[in-house]
Motif scaffolding. Sequence first.
Motif, short mmCIF file in Angstrom:
data_model
loop_
_atom_site.label_atom_id
_atom_site.label_comp_id
_atom_site.label_asym_id
_atom_site.label_seq_id
_atom_site.Cartn_x
_atom_site.Cartn_y
_atom_site.Cartn_z
N PRO A 82 -5.16 -3.95 -5.47
CA PRO A 82 -7.22 -3.67 -5.76
C PRO A 82 -5.95 -1.57 -5.87
O PRO A 82 -7.17 -0.75 -6.59
N VAL A 83 -5.03 -1.00 -5.67
CA VAL A 83 -4.91 -0.23 -5.70
C VAL A 83 -4.37 0.66 -6.91
O VAL A 83 -4.59 1.05 -7.58
N LEU A 84 -3.78 -1.11 -8.29
CA LEU A 84 -3.44 -0.63 -9.28
C LEU A 84 -4.40 -0.56 -10.01
O LEU A 84 -4.73 -0.22 -10.28
N LYS A 85 -5.84 -1.95 -10.30
CA LYS A 85 -6.66 -1.83 -10.17
C LYS A 85 -7.48 -0.79 -10.43
O LYS A 85 -8.03 -0.02 -11.31
N ASN A 86 -7.43 0.22 -8.96
CA ASN A 86 -8.01 1.88 -9.22
C ASN A 86 -7.43 2.73 -10.09
O ASN A 86 -7.89 3.66 -10.42
N ARG A 87 -6.21 2.38 -10.23
CA ARG A 87 -5.29 3.61 -10.76
C ARG A 87 -5.85 3.26 -11.77
O ARG A 87 -6.28 4.09 -13.03
N VAL A 88 -5.42 2.42 -12.22
CA VAL A 88 -5.84 2.14 -14.44
C VAL A 88 -7.66 2.44 -14.61
O VAL A 88 -7.85 3.29 -15.48
N LYS A 89 -7.97 2.17 -13.60
CA LYS A 89 -9.96 2.56 -13.93
C LYS A 89 -9.82 3.63 -14.27
O LYS A 89 -10.75 4.33 -15.04
#
Length: 460
Positions: A82-89
């Motif tokens: 989720p952390v990476l998902k949010n960063r890329v988003k």
Amino acid sequence: MIVLKIGGSSLKTVQSLDLIIRLLQQQTDKRRIIVLSALNGVTNHLMKSTAEALQTDRKISGLLDYLCTLHREWIINAIASPVLKNRVKDEIDYLLSRLEKLLYGIAYTGECTRRTRDLVASMGERLAVHLLAGYLTDRQIEAVGLEADKIGIVADGDFGNATANLPQTAEKLPLSVLPYVEKGVIPVITGFFGVTVDNHTITFGRGGSDYSAAVVAAALNCSELQIWKDVDGFLTADPTIAPDAQPLTYLSYDEAAELSYFGARILHPRTVGPLAQRNIPAVIKNTFRPEAPGTRIGAEKRQNDGIIKSVTFNPQIGYLRLEGAGLGQQVGFLQQVVSVLSQHDINIISVITAQTAVNLLLEKSDINRSKSFIEMTSIPGIDHLEPVLDVALVGVVGEGLSATRGLAARVFAAVAESGTNVEMIVSGASQVAQYFIIKESDVVPTILAIHREFFSKKNN
Ligand code: ASP
């Protein structure tokens, strides 16, 4: 240290990301840098968005929605953390909000300069690098997305058709890219564009990520460039015309450059330049068939028994004939013509001259414009200007071509037998290539005849 260039045609579905992991895992003994294209179809969508924005602001939100949904789907399906998902988003949302402002700017002013068009076009690669870096990091392969203008791929020339400044880029990239490599992080660098000295984004022309990858490999003195596409590399001919076309496992720099400039739509035409300058070998491989040998490109000049390695054609090239009784004797004539056309950013592909005529080989889309610009300048000595558009350029390429007796006779006998008339010939200008102009409607029988003569006969 090697550079892997991954093309948009290799990024069609989320599943293709697994193929990239496999490629990286095969080369863990080397330090790797990735140069990436936009996701499949995204650059076309951006060019369409610019054209639509010039007409109306009403379609902009729909055009942006498409990009937002596409990239979000990739994020949702490819990244687990989720952390990476949010960063890329967040990175993607930021880029899309910049794009939105640009498109509304175009719509409200009703104009789009080539500089603005380049900035819009660059967004596809920017979106893609953050996505891939996030995905790799999620899979325990630490990576960072880097945008070419921020790391210093310096370029100059025309917007939409820039050339990299290799010395300046070679000063900057070791400082901006190598610290990541040294920490074991894979840099994922945007292909397709660079930055001018006054800090504007500038693209290398369609398909320019191949060239970007060659520039990165040269600037960082890498030991190899791998270009991953959805084809097996160069072939003896276009397989849609000659179904028995065979793959070519090796080409010299000159052969690959001639083939790319004059037709074979495999590599961006300028890719070979930086590689040859620094003597860096390249290999073109198929992402979907990594076991196929692909085409290696290097400095060694290897001659085939039949000499000719490939026959290619370009239907986008025509010519403008300048006629005048004394043209061949007129001092400075060519210089005047070149200066008019270069003022309008028109590239002359080749010049074929006689005493009474000068033929300029040009992109067909430039021919009528060139005629008007030359007419407006009233260069003395020209009696008549004749645009010729219903033609195509055919090229045969192979080391040893200009030094082999009887080869031209074999090529043209085959062409004549196919019933094709040759309008003009360029021979000997390059040691490895010979070109000629024919009617566009004769392309298929001509290519088939040459291919049959050199590749399908038993004696080859
Ligand atoms: N994305 C750019 C294009 O479609 C550059 C590239 O893919 O090489 O032309």
